[in-house]
Design a protein around this motif. Structure first.
Motif, PDB file in Angstrom:
ATOM      1  N   VAL A 105       1.706  -3.785   2.461  1.00 23.18           N
ATOM      2  CA  VAL A 105       1.447  -3.106   1.195  1.00 23.18           C
ATOM      3  C   VAL A 105       1.331  -1.601   1.419  1.00 23.18           C
ATOM      4  O   VAL A 105       0.455  -1.146   2.175  1.00 23.18           O
ATOM      5  CB  VAL A 105       0.156  -3.645   0.547  1.00 23.18           C
ATOM      6  N   PRO A 106       2.177  -0.796   0.779  1.00 25.96           N
ATOM      7  CA  PRO A 106       2.094   0.660   0.934  1.00 25.96           C
ATOM      8  C   PRO A 106       0.928   1.219   0.123  1.00 25.96           C
ATOM      9  O   PRO A 106       0.690   0.807  -1.010  1.00 25.96           O
ATOM     10  CB  PRO A 106       3.437   1.141   0.379  1.00 25.96           C
ATOM     11  N   VAL A 107       0.214   2.173   0.719  1.00 26.30           N
ATOM     12  CA  VAL A 107      -0.946   2.767   0.053  1.00 26.30           C
ATOM     13  C   VAL A 107      -0.929   4.277   0.252  1.00 26.30           C
ATOM     14  O   VAL A 107      -0.782   4.763   1.381  1.00 26.30           O
ATOM     15  CB  VAL A 107      -2.277   2.213   0.611  1.00 26.30           C
ATOM     16  N   ILE A 187      -7.334  -5.304  -3.801  1.00 24.21           N
ATOM     17  CA  ILE A 187      -6.183  -4.691  -4.453  1.00 24.21           C
ATOM     18  C   ILE A 187      -6.329  -4.962  -5.946  1.00 24.21           C
ATOM     19  O   ILE A 187      -6.231  -6.113  -6.384  1.00 24.21           O
ATOM     20  CB  ILE A 187      -4.854  -5.277  -3.947  1.00 24.21           C
ATOM     21  N   THR A 202      -1.822   1.641  -4.411  1.00 20.58           N
ATOM     22  CA  THR A 202      -0.474   1.176  -4.090  1.00 20.58           C
ATOM     23  C   THR A 202       0.404   1.280  -5.332  1.00 20.58           C
ATOM     24  O   THR A 202      -0.066   1.023  -6.454  1.00 20.58           O
ATOM     25  CB  THR A 202      -0.478  -0.273  -3.578  1.00 20.58           C
ATOM     26  N   TRP A 204       2.781  -0.740  -5.923  1.00 18.46           N
ATOM     27  CA  TRP A 204       3.189  -2.095  -6.263  1.00 18.46           C
ATOM     28  C   TRP A 204       2.404  -2.623  -7.458  1.00 18.46           C
ATOM     29  O   TRP A 204       1.218  -2.320  -7.627  1.00 18.46           O
ATOM     30  CB  TRP A 204       2.966  -3.021  -5.078  1.00 18.46           C
ATOM     31  N   PHE A 225      -1.942  -3.079   5.385  1.00 14.21           N
ATOM     32  CA  PHE A 225      -1.745  -1.848   4.622  1.00 14.21           C
ATOM     33  C   PHE A 225      -1.013  -0.816   5.471  1.00 14.21           C
ATOM     34  O   PHE A 225      -1.276  -0.672   6.675  1.00 14.21           O
ATOM     35  CB  PHE A 225      -3.092  -1.271   4.187  1.00 14.21           C
ATOM     36  N   PHE A 233       5.140   7.413  -2.680  1.00 15.41           N
ATOM     37  CA  PHE A 233       4.458   6.745  -3.787  1.00 15.41           C
ATOM     38  C   PHE A 233       5.286   6.864  -5.067  1.00 15.41           C
ATOM     39  O   PHE A 233       5.479   5.886  -5.795  1.00 15.41           O
ATOM     40  CB  PHE A 233       3.072   7.347  -3.990  1.00 15.41           C
TER      41      PHE A 233
END
Length: 255
Positions: A105-107, A187, A202, A204, A225, A233
């Motif tokens: 998961v990109p943060v 999340i 994130t 997403w 993460f 982003f």
């Protein structure tokens, strides 16, 4: 009502107790750990296979160490549901556990996306970069999804980052917020109130009604993460606007 099931590794059998006139609650040992949660999810999977087959069975909702089974008492009684749960416990005890899906998961941490990062770092006498490093190091387990649609509660947070919730909750936090509250990180799926510390966000969407299954994550999934910058982003946020695009778990994981 109490029922016993096959046990392993010294686990106590779950209890089945009435929670009103249309719900039975299956309570596993009073602790939060991956083994107990796996038993909950195995039973949940076994019972979900009966949702379309058993007249009057309405829903199955797993939590950390319990499972709520709701039914229509005009169509099926407590005893019949209890027997169904007992059979499902027997089946789930011997069923092989599926490999968990793992999501990277990109943060985007800090700044406008993580307004509490600096304060949380100061509280623990760490610099923000160290907080991010500690937060991205574990492989987290999604123990349950709830509170808001798609909101994922994660276990495995570094004890050095355990932080009591905010004294004054916020009335609004954005969708995709990555938060810390107590011994947990989470999340957030949709915008809503929160007393947790917002450390990042994130791009997403973990709850999206445009898809047949609006929930991206499931209990039992694993999360890692990955830090991203503001440009990434924005790029990933733009992808979310295309209903044909959706994040996927890492290849080779899952059933």
């Amino acid at each position: 009502m109490t029922t016993a099931a096959p046990t392993s590794c010294g686990n106590a059998p779950p209890r089945i107790v009435a929670a009103g006139d249309h719900t039975l609650l299956v309570e596993f040992p009073d602790r939060i750990d991956a083994e107990t949660n796996a038993r909950v999810l195995a039973l949940s999977k076994a019972l979900r296979g009966s949702l379309r087959k058993v007249r009057g069975l309405l829903s199955v909702v797993p939590a950390y160490r319990s499972l709520a089974v709701s039914f229509d008492p005009l169509l099926i009684g407590h005893d019949a549901i209890g027997e169904l749960i007992g059979r499902s416990l027997q089946a789930s005890a011997v069923a092989p556990a599926p490999a968990p899906r793992r999501w990277e998961v990109p943060v985007c941490y800090g700044g406008a996306h993580g307004m509490d990062l600096q304060a949380l770092a100061d509280q623990h006498r760490l610099d923000p970069a160290r907080v991010i490093a500690r937060h991205t190091a574990p492989v987290y387990r999604i123990y349950m999804v709830g509170f808001l649609p798609g909101f994922a509660y994660l276990g495995g947070l570094d004890p050095a980052l355990h932080t009591p919730r905010r004294a004054m909750p916020r009335a609004h936090t954005p969708a995709g917020s990555i938060n810390i509250g107590g011994q947990q990180t989470a999340i957030a799926s949709v915008s809503g109130p929160s007393g947790w510390h917002l450390i990042g966000r994130t791009p997403w969407r973990s709850f999206d009604l445009r898809h047949e299954n609006p929930f991206l994550f499931e209990a039992g999934d694993e999360i890692v993460f990955t830090p991203i910058d503001e440009d990434e982003f924005k790029r990933l946020s733009a992808l979310q606007d295309d209903p044909a695009w959706r994040p996927q778990p890492l290849p080779g994981d899952g059933p």
